[in-house]
Motif scaffolding. Structure first.
Motif, PDB file in Angstrom:
ATOM      1  N   ARG A 167     -88.731 -60.072  71.459  1.00  0.00           N
ATOM      2  CA  ARG A 167     -90.690 -60.161  72.306  1.00  0.00           C
ATOM      3  C   ARG A 167     -91.170 -61.291  72.625  1.00  0.00           C
ATOM      4  O   ARG A 167     -91.136 -62.501  71.842  1.00  0.00           O
ATOM      5  CB  ARG A 167     -91.521 -59.517  71.588  1.00  0.00           C
ATOM      6  N   VAL A 168     -91.011 -61.959  73.955  1.00  0.00           N
ATOM      7  CA  VAL A 168     -91.951 -62.941  75.072  1.00  0.00           C
ATOM      8  C   VAL A 168     -93.144 -62.778  75.236  1.00  0.00           C
ATOM      9  O   VAL A 168     -93.595 -61.751  75.727  1.00  0.00           O
ATOM     10  CB  VAL A 168     -90.431 -63.838  74.746  1.00  0.00           C
ATOM     11  N   GLU A 169     -94.042 -63.829  75.072  1.00  0.00           N
ATOM     12  CA  GLU A 169     -95.022 -64.011  75.945  1.00  0.00           C
ATOM     13  C   GLU A 169     -95.182 -65.141  76.983  1.00  0.00           C
ATOM     14  O   GLU A 169     -94.364 -66.261  76.723  1.00  0.00           O
ATOM     15  CB  GLU A 169     -96.299 -64.562  74.770  1.00  0.00           C
ATOM     16  N   VAL A 170     -94.663 -64.412  77.514  1.00  0.00           N
ATOM     17  CA  VAL A 170     -94.904 -65.538  79.238  1.00  0.00           C
ATOM     18  C   VAL A 170     -95.894 -65.322  80.538  1.00  0.00           C
ATOM     19  O   VAL A 170     -96.419 -64.177  79.868  1.00  0.00           O
ATOM     20  CB  VAL A 170     -93.167 -65.535  80.309  1.00  0.00           C
ATOM     21  N   GLU A 171     -96.339 -66.023  81.145  1.00  0.00           N
ATOM     22  CA  GLU A 171     -96.696 -66.003  82.348  1.00  0.00           C
ATOM     23  C   GLU A 171     -96.102 -64.846  83.026  1.00  0.00           C
ATOM     24  O   GLU A 171     -94.922 -64.648  83.185  1.00  0.00           O
ATOM     25  CB  GLU A 171     -96.727 -67.646  83.414  1.00  0.00           C
ATOM     26  N   ASP A 172     -96.816 -64.091  83.993  1.00  0.00           N
ATOM     27  CA  ASP A 172     -96.056 -63.235  84.563  1.00  0.00           C
ATOM     28  C   ASP A 172     -94.837 -64.122  85.925  1.00  0.00           C
ATOM     29  O   ASP A 172     -94.048 -62.910  86.286  1.00  0.00           O
ATOM     30  CB  ASP A 172     -97.151 -62.304  85.646  1.00  0.00           C
ATOM     31  N   ASP A 173     -95.154 -64.852  86.298  1.00  0.00           N
ATOM     32  CA  ASP A 173     -94.439 -65.320  87.355  1.00  0.00           C
ATOM     33  C   ASP A 173     -93.318 -66.308  86.341  1.00  0.00           C
ATOM     34  O   ASP A 173     -92.344 -66.898  86.973  1.00  0.00           O
ATOM     35  CB  ASP A 173     -95.074 -66.530  88.421  1.00  0.00           C
ATOM     36  N   THR A 174     -92.839 -66.322  85.192  1.00  0.00           N
ATOM     37  CA  THR A 174     -92.130 -67.150  84.418  1.00  0.00           C
ATOM     38  C   THR A 174     -90.555 -66.806  84.705  1.00  0.00           C
ATOM     39  O   THR A 174     -90.491 -65.219  84.261  1.00  0.00           O
ATOM     40  CB  THR A 174     -91.733 -67.456  82.850  1.00  0.00           C
ATOM     41  N   PRO A 175     -89.916 -67.274  85.256  1.00  0.00           N
ATOM     42  CA  PRO A 175     -88.577 -66.919  85.339  1.00  0.00           C
ATOM     43  C   PRO A 175     -87.782 -66.270  83.848  1.00  0.00           C
ATOM     44  O   PRO A 175     -88.055 -67.386  82.927  1.00  0.00           O
ATOM     45  CB  PRO A 175     -87.960 -68.880  86.015  1.00  0.00           C
ATOM     46  N   LEU A 176     -86.646 -66.229  84.157  1.00  0.00           N
ATOM     47  CA  LEU A 176     -86.111 -65.273  82.980  1.00  0.00           C
ATOM     48  C   LEU A 176     -85.392 -66.602  82.481  1.00  0.00           C
ATOM     49  O   LEU A 176     -85.830 -67.134  81.131  1.00  0.00           O
ATOM     50  CB  LEU A 176     -84.705 -64.209  83.696  1.00  0.00           C
ATOM     51  N   LEU A 177     -84.970 -67.789  83.568  1.00  0.00           N
ATOM     52  CA  LEU A 177     -83.744 -69.241  82.791  1.00  0.00           C
ATOM     53  C   LEU A 177     -84.927 -69.929  81.944  1.00  0.00           C
ATOM     54  O   LEU A 177     -84.003 -69.953  80.607  1.00  0.00           O
ATOM     55  CB  LEU A 177     -83.996 -69.935  83.755  1.00  0.00           C
ATOM     56  N   TYR A 178     -86.803 -69.975  81.785  1.00  0.00           N
ATOM     57  CA  TYR A 178     -87.108 -70.291  80.983  1.00  0.00           C
ATOM     58  C   TYR A 178     -87.413 -69.469  79.783  1.00  0.00           C
ATOM     59  O   TYR A 178     -87.216 -70.431  78.588  1.00  0.00           O
ATOM     60  CB  TYR A 178     -88.694 -70.406  81.498  1.00  0.00           C
ATOM     61  N   ALA A 179     -87.481 -68.305  79.953  1.00  0.00           N
ATOM     62  CA  ALA A 179     -87.947 -67.365  78.482  1.00  0.00           C
ATOM     63  C   ALA A 179     -86.580 -67.380  78.023  1.00  0.00           C
ATOM     64  O   ALA A 179     -86.832 -67.156  76.407  1.00  0.00           O
ATOM     65  CB  ALA A 179     -87.436 -66.190  78.849  1.00  0.00           C
ATOM     66  N   LEU A 180     -85.348 -67.506  78.019  1.00  0.00           N
ATOM     67  CA  LEU A 180     -83.994 -67.555  77.632  1.00  0.00           C
ATOM     68  C   LEU A 180     -83.874 -69.059  76.905  1.00  0.00           C
ATOM     69  O   LEU A 180     -83.793 -69.058  75.363  1.00  0.00           O
ATOM     70  CB  LEU A 180     -83.067 -67.678  78.839  1.00  0.00           C
ATOM     71  N   ARG A 181     -84.154 -69.726  77.714  1.00  0.00           N
ATOM     72  CA  ARG A 181     -84.098 -71.174  76.870  1.00  0.00           C
ATOM     73  C   ARG A 181     -85.088 -72.251  76.207  1.00  0.00           C
ATOM     74  O   ARG A 181     -84.141 -72.286  75.264  1.00  0.00           O
ATOM     75  CB  ARG A 181     -83.648 -72.181  77.862  1.00  0.00           C
ATOM     76  N   ASP A 182     -86.230 -71.127  76.664  1.00  0.00           N
ATOM     77  CA  ASP A 182     -88.045 -71.817  75.748  1.00  0.00           C
ATOM     78  C   ASP A 182     -87.873 -71.081  74.751  1.00  0.00           C
ATOM     79  O   ASP A 182     -88.547 -71.572  73.947  1.00  0.00           O
ATOM     80  CB  ASP A 182     -89.063 -72.036  77.043  1.00  0.00           C
ATOM     81  N   HIS A 183     -88.199 -70.160  74.749  1.00  0.00           N
ATOM     82  CA  HIS A 183     -88.445 -68.797  73.914  1.00  0.00           C
ATOM     83  C   HIS A 183     -87.136 -68.721  73.140  1.00  0.00           C
ATOM     84  O   HIS A 183     -87.410 -67.768  71.823  1.00  0.00           O
ATOM     85  CB  HIS A 183     -88.939 -67.772  74.519  1.00  0.00           C
ATOM     86  N   LEU A 184     -86.243 -67.806  73.605  1.00  0.00           N
ATOM     87  CA  LEU A 184     -85.394 -67.684  72.576  1.00  0.00           C
ATOM     88  C   LEU A 184     -83.590 -68.396  72.803  1.00  0.00           C
ATOM     89  O   LEU A 184     -83.140 -68.122  71.620  1.00  0.00           O
ATOM     90  CB  LEU A 184     -84.709 -66.456  73.298  1.00  0.00           C
ATOM     91  N   GLU A 185     -84.062 -70.037  72.812  1.00  0.00           N
ATOM     92  CA  GLU A 185     -82.986 -71.316  72.328  1.00  0.00           C
ATOM     93  C   GLU A 185     -81.376 -70.742  72.880  1.00  0.00           C
ATOM     94  O   GLU A 185     -80.689 -70.687  72.077  1.00  0.00           O
ATOM     95  CB  GLU A 185     -83.297 -71.408  71.291  1.00  0.00           C
ATOM     96  N   VAL A 186     -81.269 -69.874  74.219  1.00  0.00           N
ATOM     97  CA  VAL A 186     -80.559 -68.998  74.737  1.00  0.00           C
ATOM     98  C   VAL A 186     -79.841 -70.691  75.338  1.00  0.00           C
ATOM     99  O   VAL A 186     -80.593 -70.386  76.532  1.00  0.00           O
ATOM    100  CB  VAL A 186     -80.243 -67.688  75.313  1.00  0.00           C
ATOM    101  N   ASN A 187     -78.991 -71.108  75.581  1.00  0.00           N
ATOM    102  CA  ASN A 187     -78.960 -72.403  76.469  1.00  0.00           C
ATOM    103  C   ASN A 187     -77.303 -72.405  76.911  1.00  0.00           C
ATOM    104  O   ASN A 187     -77.184 -73.531  77.885  1.00  0.00           O
ATOM    105  CB  ASN A 187     -78.435 -73.907  75.536  1.00  0.00           C
ATOM    106  N   GLY A 188     -76.633 -71.634  77.329  1.00  0.00           N
ATOM    107  CA  GLY A 188     -75.956 -70.799  78.437  1.00  0.00           C
ATOM    108  C   GLY A 188     -76.333 -71.860  79.825  1.00  0.00           C
ATOM    109  O   GLY A 188     -75.586 -72.348  80.292  1.00  0.00           O
ATOM    110  N   PRO A 189     -76.920 -70.259  80.164  1.00  0.00           N
ATOM    111  CA  PRO A 189     -77.880 -70.582  81.556  1.00  0.00           C
ATOM    112  C   PRO A 189     -78.179 -72.025  81.490  1.00  0.00           C
ATOM    113  O   PRO A 189     -79.350 -72.323  80.642  1.00  0.00           O
ATOM    114  CB  PRO A 189     -78.928 -69.394  81.767  1.00  0.00           C
TER     115      PRO A 189
END
Length: 153
Positions: free
Chosen positions: A14-36
């Motif tokens: 579960r992540v809390e983001v602005e409505d227009d937040t790109p998936l890339l930022y949710a992955l990297r900034d919230h989930l610490e997924v750094n492949g993309p």
């Protein structure tokens, strides 16, 4: 703000983001997924590519809210540095990486492509990967890596 339920590499988040937040930022900034990787931010270079429900998607231009309820696979979902997946290992074996920045997009695009085309021609492989930018010029090794994977799959 939106609360988005994401299924990334088989795990729910579960992540809390602005409505227009790109998936890339949710992955990297919230989930610490750094492949993309962030490349162009316009969906043109392919460094940010992930697979969403079997399709290669540019995560820098895909709103996080759009992928709620869908399966997202990143490079980390294919394998790890200690135990690479078969496609990742083919890239290693062919020494297809020079700087490495494009490789996430190349592998993820190839993964989605190969899921639907088990025995592509060289021309089909080249065409499938054409939308991914590699400035180092390792295209021949990248195609060889995809062919190596096909031979071992």
């Amino acid at each position: 703000m939106a609360i988005v339920n994401l299924n990334v590499n088989g795990k729910s988040h579960r992540v809390e983001v602005e409505d227009d937040t790109p998936l890339l930022y949710a992955l990297r900034d919230h989930l610490e997924v750094n492949g993309p990787k962030f490349g162009c931010g316009l969906g043109q270079c392919g460094a940010c590519t992930v697979v969403v429900d079997g399709q290669a998607v540019r995560s820098c231009v895909t709103p996080t809210t759009v992928v709620q309820g869908k399966g997202v696979t990143t490079l980390e979902g294919l394998g790890s540095s200690k135990k690479p997946g078969k496609l990742q290992q083919a890239f290693i074996d062919e020494q297809a990486v020079q700087c490495g920045y494009c490789i996430n997009g190349m592998i993820m695009t190839a993964s989605a492509f190969l899921a639907n085309n088990k025995n592509p021609t060289d021309a089909q492989i080249t065409e499938a990967l054409a939308g991914n930018l590699c400035r180092c010029g390792t295209h021949q090794r990248i195609v060889a890596a995809v062919k190596r994977y096909i031979a071992t799959a």
